[in-house]
Every structure is written in C-alpha cells, then in structure tokens.
Motif scaffolding. Structure first.
Motif, mmCIF file in Angstrom:
data_model
loop_
_atom_site.group_PDB
_atom_site.id
_atom_site.type_symbol
_atom_site.label_atom_id
_atom_site.label_comp_id
_atom_site.label_asym_id
_atom_site.label_seq_id
_atom_site.Cartn_x
_atom_site.Cartn_y
_atom_site.Cartn_z
ATOM 1 N N PHE A 188 0.831 -1.209 0.000
ATOM 2 C CA PHE A 188 0.000 0.000 0.000
ATOM 3 C C PHE A 188 0.866 1.260 0.000
ATOM 4 O O PHE A 188 0.594 2.216 -0.734
ATOM 5 N N LEU A 189 1.927 1.253 0.811
ATOM 6 C CA LEU A 189 2.839 2.398 0.856
ATOM 7 C C LEU A 189 3.553 2.575 -0.482
ATOM 8 O O LEU A 189 3.771 3.711 -0.935
ATOM 9 N N CYS A 190 3.923 1.450 -1.124
ATOM 10 C CA CYS A 190 4.530 1.526 -2.459
ATOM 11 C C CYS A 190 3.559 2.170 -3.443
ATOM 12 O O CYS A 190 3.943 3.016 -4.266
ATOM 13 N N SER A 191 2.285 1.763 -3.342
ATOM 14 C CA SER A 191 1.260 2.319 -4.234
ATOM 15 C C SER A 191 1.070 3.813 -3.995
ATOM 16 O O SER A 191 0.932 4.592 -4.956
ATOM 17 N N ILE A 192 1.076 4.208 -2.721
ATOM 18 C CA ILE A 192 0.942 5.628 -2.390
ATOM 19 C C ILE A 192 2.125 6.412 -2.947
ATOM 20 O O ILE A 192 1.959 7.506 -3.522
ATOM 21 N N PHE A 193 3.329 5.855 -2.794
ATOM 22 C CA PHE A 193 4.527 6.529 -3.306
ATOM 23 C C PHE A 193 4.463 6.667 -4.825
ATOM 24 O O PHE A 193 4.797 7.727 -5.378
ATOM 25 N N ILE A 194 4.022 5.608 -5.520
ATOM 26 C CA ILE A 194 3.905 5.655 -6.976
ATOM 27 C C ILE A 194 2.867 6.699 -7.391
ATOM 28 O O ILE A 194 3.093 7.487 -8.315
ATOM 29 N N GLY A 195 1.726 6.716 -6.696
ATOM 30 C CA GLY A 195 0.700 7.703 -7.000
ATOM 31 C C GLY A 195 1.186 9.122 -6.767
ATOM 32 O O GLY A 195 0.945 10.021 -7.593
ATOM 33 N N PHE A 196 1.878 9.332 -5.650
ATOM 34 C CA PHE A 196 2.439 10.655 -5.338
ATOM 35 C C PHE A 196 3.450 11.083 -6.404
ATOM 36 O O PHE A 196 3.447 12.228 -6.871
ATOM 37 N N SER A 197 4.314 10.140 -6.804
ATOM 38 C CA SER A 197 5.347 10.442 -7.800
ATOM 39 C C SER A 197 4.726 10.818 -9.131
ATOM 40 O O SER A 197 5.140 11.811 -9.765
ATOM 41 N N TYR A 198 3.723 10.059 -9.560
ATOM 42 C CA TYR A 198 3.116 10.340 -10.867
ATOM 43 C C TYR A 198 2.285 11.623 -10.860
ATOM 44 O O TYR A 198 2.150 12.282 -11.894
ATOM 45 N N THR A 199 1.766 11.979 -9.710
ATOM 46 C CA THR A 199 1.084 13.277 -9.603
ATOM 47 C C THR A 199 2.055 14.414 -9.893
ATOM 48 O O THR A 199 1.747 15.340 -10.655
ATOM 49 N N HIS A 200 3.255 14.325 -9.305
ATOM 50 C CA HIS A 200 4.276 15.350 -9.543
ATOM 51 C C HIS A 200 4.823 15.262 -10.965
ATOM 52 O O HIS A 200 5.136 16.290 -11.580
ATOM 53 N N ILE A 201 4.966 14.028 -11.470
ATOM 54 C CA ILE A 201 5.481 13.851 -12.838
ATOM 55 C C ILE A 201 4.545 14.510 -13.850
ATOM 56 O O ILE A 201 4.978 15.290 -14.704
ATOM 57 N N PHE A 202 3.245 14.195 -13.763
ATOM 58 C CA PHE A 202 2.288 14.770 -14.712
ATOM 59 C C PHE A 202 2.189 16.287 -14.568
ATOM 60 O O PHE A 202 2.050 17.011 -15.565
ATOM 61 N N SER A 203 2.279 16.768 -13.321
ATOM 62 C CA SER A 203 2.241 18.213 -13.092
ATOM 63 C C SER A 203 3.434 18.894 -13.758
ATOM 64 O O SER A 203 3.294 19.959 -14.366
ATOM 65 N N THR A 204 4.604 18.256 -13.664
ATOM 66 C CA THR A 204 5.813 18.819 -14.273
ATOM 67 C C THR A 204 5.762 18.745 -15.796
ATOM 68 O O THR A 204 6.127 19.698 -16.496
ATOM 69 N N VAL A 205 5.290 17.597 -16.320
ATOM 70 C CA VAL A 205 5.233 17.405 -17.773
ATOM 71 C C VAL A 205 4.294 18.412 -18.420
ATOM 72 O O VAL A 205 4.582 18.971 -19.491
ATOM 73 N N LEU A 206 3.160 18.666 -17.791
ATOM 74 C CA LEU A 206 2.188 19.601 -18.355
ATOM 75 C C LEU A 206 2.705 21.033 -18.401
ATOM 76 O O LEU A 206 2.158 21.874 -19.125
ATOM 77 N N LYS A 207 3.751 21.309 -17.628
ATOM 78 C CA LYS A 207 4.338 22.648 -17.635
ATOM 79 C C LYS A 207 5.390 22.811 -18.726
ATOM 80 O O LYS A 207 5.875 23.928 -18.956
ATOM 81 N N ILE A 208 5.761 21.702 -19.392
ATOM 82 C CA ILE A 208 6.740 21.789 -20.477
ATOM 83 C C ILE A 208 6.112 22.550 -21.641
ATOM 84 O O ILE A 208 5.034 22.179 -22.122
ATOM 85 N N PRO A 209 6.760 23.600 -22.141
ATOM 86 C CA PRO A 209 6.126 24.453 -23.162
ATOM 87 C C PRO A 209 5.916 23.776 -24.514
ATOM 88 O O PRO A 209 4.901 23.991 -25.165
#
Length: 315
Positions: free
Chosen positions: A206-227
C-alpha cells in the motif's frame, strides 16, 4: 511440526477437470510462456549489447526483464507439465519452494516497479540533478535492497503459511501453491500469524502504491508545464509504459487476492490469477518496446545483423 511428518503433499486443481480443456489450457500457457521468454531475453540482450542504453532507466528495465523470467518460470512450466500429464500432485517440500519463490518474486516485482517509478520521478522533476542522484552506486544499492527485501518477505510469508496445520482434502483450487488457497486448508484459527504477515506486507505494498501515485502526480504536473508539445510527448513516452505495467500488476494482484478469500473458486478467480502471474511478464516487453524508439532500433539492428549473417553463410 506435525505437518512435516504427516503431510504427503497437495493436489493442484486447474481450471477444469476436463482433459481436453486441460490440454487447451496447457497449450495457451505454453505459447504465453515462450512469448515471455523471447520478449524478456530480447530486452536483456538489447540493453546489454548497446552502450547507448546503459542508463539507470534501462538498468532497471533489464533487471525487471530478468525478474519476469523468474516470476513466470516459478509457476507456468509446472502447470504445463501437470496439464499435459493430467496430474496435479505436488510434494509438500515442492509446494514450500514454489510458495517461497512466488511470494519473493511478487515482492521483488512490487519493489522494482517502485524504484523504477522513483527513477522516472527524478528524471522528469529534477533533470539537472538526475545524474548525481541516480549514479551507478545508487542503482546497485536500490537493486540489492529490492531483492533482499523481497527474499525476506518470501521467507516470512512461507514460514507463516506452512506453520499452520492442514486438514481435510489437501486440494488447492489453483494451478500453483497459492497462499490464499493454502489458508483455506487450515484446521483451526492457527493461521493468525500468517494473517499478521499478510497485513504487514499488504501495508508495505500500500505504501509503495501511495509513493507511486504521489510520484506520478508530480510527474504529470511537471510534464504539463513543459512548453513544447514535442517535449511533453517525449516525457510521457518514458512514463506511460511503466504506468501501464504498474496498473496491470497491482490492480490484478489486489483483485485476485481479495477475491481469493471468498467461497469456492470460480473461473473469474482463475482468470484474475492468470492476469497477475502470466500476463505481466508476457506483456511487459511488448509495452516497453512499443513506445521506446531506442529499444526498437537496437532490436531492429539485432535482427538485421542475424539476417546479414544468415545471408553470408548461404553464399
């Protein structure tokens, strides 16, 4: 323990007792097994021979392919043999070994996918510090930690499972020694220790899943900011295959284990088990190679080289 002196073994029950359906199941498993072998060996070969793929992402991908080979080999060859021979007998010690190997591989797979997620998180969210954070020693230590923790989890799970007393018909309604099915053979409530281990390991997953979800939230947030659209597409292409593999593995495993504790096993239970034991190792090479131009280029070179060698030998 009494089990070691009184048990002669278990009987594995496949999807159907019909001999024709058993042959069909074995044939399907054989095709999927050879696909998994070919795909994962090809990925390992491509990454090993091409120096441009010697980066942390491909380092973990190569070891994931090796793990998938171990993962599918633990259960499928034995099931194929049993189906063709119309025999599901497995000794007590063979069941222990299979249970340990399978639970260890499952645990290592979950850890490996989490570490690979961290690699993508650092690469996209901290690109300037990527080489410093994901240096060779970090990758090796991460890999060792995943394997050691997986083996420890396998020992804990197996020891707790086989410390219980089994009674009644020792029939496992699955094509391998599956822990939830083994717990159904318990004589009394002496499987409390196993439930404790399962709860602990479930918390870790469950903690691994939470970490993966947290990581991908930041990943998608960063990717969407790429011009640039090209930059976003390139970033997504390195993440989406991993996300597909994570979703396939975690969701099917969770559904299969939750459903395994309910009543008499059904065809759906068997299908869910197939989805998290056989499908991920088979599809992982396809998922990673389809959207990865570098791997596709190296694989193309391998086949072109073999064609050229074959043509020269025939001249």
């Amino acid at each position: 323990m009494d089990n070691f002196t009184t048990m002669s073994g278990f009987l594995l029950m496949s999807f159907s007792g019909n001999p024709q359906l058993q042959i069909l199941q074995a044939s399907l498993f054989l095709v999927l097994y050879f696909m998994a072998l070919a795909g994962n060996i090809l990925i390992i070969t491509a990454i090993s021979i091409d120096h441009t793929l010697h980066s942390p992402m491909y380092f973990f991908l190569k070891h994931l392919s090796f793990l998938d080979l171990c993962y599918i080999t633990v259960t499928v060859p034995r099931s194929i043999y049993d189906s063709f021979m119309h025999s599901g007998k497995i000794s007590f010690w063979e069941c222990i070994l299979q249970c340990f190997a399978f639970t260890a591989c499952c645990s290592v797979e979950a850890g490996m996918l989490t570490v690979m997620c961290y690699d993508r998180y650092v690469a996209i969210c901290f690109p300037l510090r990527y080489e410093i954070i994901m240096k060779a020693s970090t990758c090796v230590y991460g890999l060792l930690a995943v394997w050691i923790s997986g083996i420890v989890a396998g020992v804990m799970h197996t020891a707790a499972t086989f410390s219980i007393h089994f009674c009644g018909p020792k029939i496992i309604h699955q094509f391998f020694c599956d822990v939830p099915q083994l717990l159904k053979l318990s004589c009394s409530n002496d499987y409390i220790n196993e439930l404790g281990v399962t709860a602990f390991l479930s918390l870790v997953v469950f903690l691994c899943s939470i970490f993966i979800g947290f990581s991908y939230t930041h990943i998608f947030s960063t990717v969407l900011k790429i011009p640039s659209a090209e930059g976003r597409a390139k970033a997504f292409s390195t993440c989406l295959p991993h996300l597909c593999v994570v979703t396939l593995f975690f969701f099917t495993a969770v559904f299969a284990y939750l459903n395994a504790h309910s009543g008499f096993p059904t065809g759906l239970d068997f299908l869910l088990t197939v989805f998290y034991t056989i499908v991920p190792p088979t599809l992982n090479p396809v998922i990673y190679s389809l959207r990865n131009k570098a791997i596709k280029a190296v694989i193309r070179k391998i086949f072109e080289g073999r064609k050229a060698t074959f043509a020269e030998t025939n001249q």
